[in-house]
Scaffold this motif. Structure first.
Motif, short mmCIF file in Angstrom:
data_model
loop_
_atom_site.label_atom_id
_atom_site.label_comp_id
_atom_site.label_asym_id
_atom_site.label_seq_id
_atom_site.Cartn_x
_atom_site.Cartn_y
_atom_site.Cartn_z
N LEU A 12 -9.11 7.80 27.57
CA LEU A 12 -9.97 6.77 27.02
C LEU A 12 -9.14 5.52 26.73
O LEU A 12 -8.10 5.62 26.06
N THR A 25 -9.66 1.89 24.98
CA THR A 25 -10.55 0.98 24.27
C THR A 25 -10.25 -0.45 24.70
O THR A 25 -9.11 -0.79 25.02
N ILE A 77 -12.15 6.69 30.93
CA ILE A 77 -13.31 6.25 30.15
C ILE A 77 -13.01 4.84 29.68
O ILE A 77 -12.08 4.61 28.90
N ASN A 111 -13.88 1.81 27.66
CA ASN A 111 -14.68 1.34 26.52
C ASN A 111 -14.80 -0.19 26.55
O ASN A 111 -13.87 -0.89 26.92
N GLU A 154 -15.85 6.29 33.95
CA GLU A 154 -17.16 5.92 33.42
C GLU A 154 -16.96 4.83 32.39
O GLU A 154 -15.86 4.65 31.86
N LEU A 195 -18.16 3.23 28.68
CA LEU A 195 -18.72 3.72 27.43
C LEU A 195 -18.77 2.56 26.44
O LEU A 195 -17.73 2.02 26.04
N CYS A 196 -19.97 2.16 26.09
CA CYS A 196 -20.16 1.01 25.21
C CYS A 196 -20.22 1.44 23.75
O CYS A 196 -21.07 2.22 23.37
N THR A 236 -19.05 4.57 16.62
CA THR A 236 -17.94 5.16 17.36
C THR A 236 -17.99 6.67 17.31
O THR A 236 -17.88 7.35 18.34
N VAL A 248 -20.99 8.04 19.44
CA VAL A 248 -20.80 7.97 20.89
C VAL A 248 -19.78 9.01 21.35
O VAL A 248 -19.98 9.69 22.36
N TRP A 288 -20.27 12.27 23.85
CA TRP A 288 -19.40 12.53 25.01
C TRP A 288 -18.88 13.97 24.97
O TRP A 288 -18.88 14.68 25.98
#
Length: 243
Positions: free
Chosen positions: A6, A8, A30, A32, A55, A57-58, A67, A70, A74
């Motif tokens: 992930l 951010t 991911i 963000n 993908e 992820l908003c 946060t 979401v 996931w």
């Protein structure tokens, strides 16, 4: 088994370069973002051009409830997986001298850079510890190492990230989870748009502005198994600015 990372603030700049690098390392990335959906989709396209996948992820990292919600969703969709690499990159600048800085300029920078670190890291930490493997890489700044006039909010947030990196690394080192910080200097991103480039270069011993991919290369190494004995490190990528 798929590996997940992930990032951010992954829609542009350093975050985008990191996403592409991790995709090249066979991570499902991911990406963000908070508001730049079109830019996030461009990053996803670049990720797929490496042969990888990901993908978008908003969520707003400064919003703790959003946060956590979401990330929980996931995890529910991936019961057998976990995010083993976390790059806390989200951050903004709201530059001003302390005398003229309004509360909103202080709060927004602290909320995204510092509170965002807590809001994202804590929900992901348990699975890393249970699996006894994880990589947390925080994007700090030379502003957190060396005071930059007009950036007291940014310097405070990034300096706190450095302190948090060192502390968390000591808390969890025995569990196989490393925590490191990268401190970029002047990097060719949107944050430099309003700066006089020649004046910036004159401050840098290397005589040039860095590129986002140069930061991403270091992040990629810190995310790798080869970096398993490196934790609690704060590594500048600044052309010698803080030497």
């Amino acid at each position: 088994m798929k590996k997940y990372a992930l990032v951010t603030g992954g829609s542009r700049g350093i975050g985008r370069a990191v996403c592409v690098k991790l995709a090249a390392m066979d991570y499902n990335v991911i990406i963000n973002y908070r508001s730049q959906q079109e830019e996030a989709e461009k990053t996803l396209q670049l990720v797929r051009e490496t042969g990888g996948d990901g993908e978008i992820l908003c969520f707003d990292v400064s919003d703790r409830q959003e946060t956590e919600s979401v990330l929980e969703l996931w995890n529910d969709r991936h019961p057998d997986d976990y995010i083993e690499v976390l790059v806390n990159n989200a951050g903004i600048c709201r530059d001003n001298l302390m005398l003229w800085m309004v509360p909103e300029e202080w709060d927004e920078v602290i909320d995204i850079s510092l509170h965002g670190f807590y809001n994202v890291t804590r929900p992901l930490l348990k699975k890393m510890l249970l699996r006894k493997y994880g990589r947390i890489i925080n994007i700090s700044s030379v502003s957190g190492l060396k005071g930059m006039p007009g950036q007291i909010n940014y310097s405070a947030a990034k300096g706190a990230i450095i302190a948090a990196t060192r502390t968390l690394s000591r808390e969890i080192a025995r569990k196989g989870v490393t925590v490191n910080a990268v401190a970029p200097g002047f990097i060719q991103t949107d944050m430099l748009e309003n700066m006089e480039k020649e004046a910036v270069k004159a401050q840098i011993p290397a005589g040039r502005i860095g590129e986002a991919n140069e930061v991403a290369e270091l992040v990629g190494f810190l995310a790798s198994k080869q970096a398993s004995y490196i934790t609690g490190a704060i590594i500048p990528v600044d052309g010698g600015l803080t030497a």
